[in-house]
Motif scaffolding. Structure first.
Motif, mmCIF file in Angstrom:
data_model
loop_
_atom_site.group_PDB
_atom_site.id
_atom_site.type_symbol
_atom_site.label_atom_id
_atom_site.label_comp_id
_atom_site.label_asym_id
_atom_site.label_seq_id
_atom_site.Cartn_x
_atom_site.Cartn_y
_atom_site.Cartn_z
ATOM 1 N N VAL A 81 0.671 -1.785 9.025
ATOM 2 C CA VAL A 81 -0.127 -0.994 8.094
ATOM 3 C C VAL A 81 0.722 0.201 7.673
ATOM 4 N N GLU A 82 1.123 0.229 6.413
ATOM 5 C CA GLU A 82 1.964 1.310 5.910
ATOM 6 C C GLU A 82 1.210 2.239 4.971
ATOM 7 N N GLN A 83 0.057 1.789 4.499
ATOM 8 C CA GLN A 83 -0.821 2.587 3.655
ATOM 9 C C GLN A 83 -2.232 2.056 3.877
ATOM 10 N N PRO A 84 -3.258 2.829 3.494
ATOM 11 C CA PRO A 84 -4.625 2.342 3.701
ATOM 12 C C PRO A 84 -4.807 0.964 3.064
ATOM 13 N N LEU A 85 -5.506 0.072 3.792
ATOM 14 C CA LEU A 85 -5.747 -1.264 3.266
ATOM 15 C C LEU A 85 -7.121 -1.767 3.687
ATOM 16 N N VAL A 86 -7.616 -2.730 2.932
ATOM 17 C CA VAL A 86 -8.920 -3.329 3.203
ATOM 18 C C VAL A 86 -8.772 -4.331 4.345
ATOM 19 N N VAL A 87 -9.710 -4.268 5.302
ATOM 20 C CA VAL A 87 -9.774 -5.259 6.377
ATOM 21 C C VAL A 87 -11.123 -5.956 6.296
#
Length: 128
Positions: A81-87
């Motif tokens: 995870v390098e930037q905010p992402l949807v899970v």
């Protein structure tokens, strides 16, 4: 508790897949800080987890995960995870060396963190 569009987060939890807390189900809130120290909504007691490791939050009708500059990183399904992402439900997430799975629903017999009410003993009567 049902989700209402952009508003209230649906009931969800993290199932711990390994480590000393294996098998535990940890309830989430609208915004849940995840880390090793007291004060996090989700506390993972493992030396590879940073004090304030990551944040899971529900907005825009989706769960978002961001790493908070943790020492040992955060992965989703093996991808850093390098930037905010949807899970999404069913995703495997690794905080340091601790693996968890995002799951829908509450925990049987558990109230959500927002529903818990602390009961205090009655105040002692004061004699004048």
């Amino acid at each position: 508790m049902a989700a209402s569009g952009d508003g209230q987060a649906p009931e969800a939890h993290l199932l711990v897949l390994d480590g000393t807390q294996e098998g535990q189900r940890l309830m989430l809130r609208q915004t849940a800080d995840i880390g090793r120290i007291v004060g996090n909504v989700v506390r993972l007691q493992d030396e590879t987890v940073s004090a304030k490791h990551a944040r899971l939050s529900f907005h825009g009708g989706q769960w978002w995960l961001e790493d908070l500059a943790s020492r040992n990183g955060t992965d989703v399904n093996g991808v850093p995870v390098e930037q905010p992402l949807v899970v999404t439900y069913g995703d495997d997430i690794r905080f340091g060396q601790v693996r968890v799975r995002l799951q829908a629903g509450g925990i049987e017999g558990e109230s959500s963190p927002e529903d818990r009410v602390e009961t205090l003993p009655p105040a002692a009567s004061v004699q004048a």
